[in-house]
Design a protein around this motif. Structure first.
Motif, short mmCIF file in Angstrom:
data_model
loop_
_atom_site.label_atom_id
_atom_site.label_comp_id
_atom_site.label_asym_id
_atom_site.label_seq_id
_atom_site.Cartn_x
_atom_site.Cartn_y
_atom_site.Cartn_z
N ILE A 1 0.87 -1.17 0.00
CA ILE A 1 0.00 0.00 0.00
C ILE A 1 0.92 1.22 0.00
O ILE A 1 1.85 1.30 0.79
N SER A 2 0.65 2.17 -0.88
CA SER A 2 1.40 3.43 -0.84
C SER A 2 0.45 4.56 -0.50
O SER A 2 -0.69 4.61 -0.97
N LEU A 3 0.94 5.45 0.36
CA LEU A 3 0.19 6.63 0.78
C LEU A 3 1.01 7.85 0.39
O LEU A 3 2.15 8.00 0.85
N LEU A 4 0.47 8.66 -0.48
CA LEU A 4 1.18 9.85 -0.95
C LEU A 4 0.44 11.09 -0.49
O LEU A 4 -0.78 11.19 -0.64
N LYS B 1 3.20 17.64 -1.18
CA LYS B 1 4.05 18.57 -0.45
C LYS B 1 4.50 19.74 -1.32
O LYS B 1 4.98 20.73 -0.81
N ALA B 2 4.36 19.64 -2.64
CA ALA B 2 4.78 20.71 -3.55
C ALA B 2 3.94 20.65 -4.82
O ALA B 2 3.32 19.63 -5.12
N GLY B 3 3.94 21.74 -5.55
CA GLY B 3 3.19 21.78 -6.81
C GLY B 3 1.73 22.10 -6.55
O GLY B 3 1.28 22.25 -5.41
N THR B 4 0.99 22.19 -7.63
CA THR B 4 -0.44 22.43 -7.54
C THR B 4 -1.17 21.17 -7.99
O THR B 4 -0.61 20.37 -8.74
N PRO B 5 -2.41 20.99 -7.54
CA PRO B 5 -3.16 19.81 -7.98
C PRO B 5 -3.21 19.67 -9.50
O PRO B 5 -3.05 18.58 -10.03
N THR C 1 -3.18 12.19 -0.48
CA THR C 1 -3.64 12.69 -1.77
C THR C 1 -3.88 11.52 -2.72
O THR C 1 -4.80 11.55 -3.52
N VAL C 2 -3.02 10.49 -2.62
CA VAL C 2 -3.14 9.30 -3.46
C VAL C 2 -2.90 8.07 -2.58
O VAL C 2 -1.98 8.05 -1.76
N VAL C 3 -3.73 7.07 -2.76
CA VAL C 3 -3.56 5.77 -2.12
C VAL C 3 -3.52 4.74 -3.23
O VAL C 3 -4.42 4.71 -4.08
N GLU D 1 10.48 8.96 -8.86
CA GLU D 1 9.74 9.77 -9.84
C GLU D 1 8.85 10.81 -9.16
O GLU D 1 8.67 11.92 -9.65
N TRP D 2 8.26 10.47 -8.02
CA TRP D 2 7.26 11.33 -7.40
C TRP D 2 7.71 11.97 -6.08
O TRP D 2 6.97 12.75 -5.49
N GLY D 3 8.92 11.68 -5.64
CA GLY D 3 9.38 12.20 -4.35
C GLY D 3 9.51 13.70 -4.28
O GLY D 3 9.54 14.27 -3.19
N ASP D 4 9.56 14.38 -5.43
CA ASP D 4 9.67 15.83 -5.41
C ASP D 4 8.36 16.53 -5.06
O ASP D 4 8.36 17.65 -4.58
N VAL D 5 7.22 15.85 -5.28
CA VAL D 5 5.93 16.50 -5.02
C VAL D 5 5.10 15.82 -3.94
O VAL D 5 4.09 16.38 -3.50
N PHE D 6 5.49 14.62 -3.54
CA PHE D 6 4.74 13.89 -2.51
C PHE D 6 5.64 13.40 -1.39
O PHE D 6 6.78 13.01 -1.63
#
Length: 90
Positions: A4-7, A10-14, A44-46, A63-68
């Protein structure tokens, strides 16, 4: 193995993140079971997925660590959990 991933954003806009997600594919070796976008400030994402190695999990996180903020946990299904509990109870 099931994960299970929980994101949590933390940055950027939706809208920026949605546009980026529309172009992105899960890495090879990661079998996506489900992805949810809860209406929550906690996540934000599961996503629920299977992977046999850490490589695709690490690729996704990179890939996603910069925004989540990303938290990934091994998991079992409810059925598997009940079977384990019955075995432990004896």
């Amino acid at each position: 193995m099931l994960f299970i991933s929980l994101l949590k954003m933390k940055a950027g806009t939706p809208m920026e993140i949605i546009a980026r997600r529309a172009q992105w594919q899960y890495p090879e070796g990661l079998n996506m079971i489900a992805e949810y976008w809860p209406q929550s400030s906690d996540a934000t994402v599961v996503s629920v997925f299977e992977a046999d190695s850490n490589a695709p999990i690490m690729a996704m996180a990179a890939e996603w660590g910069d925004v989540f903020e990303i938290n990934i946990h091994p998991a079992v299904t409810a059925e598997q959990g009940l079977q384990m509990a019955q075995m432990m109870a004896g």
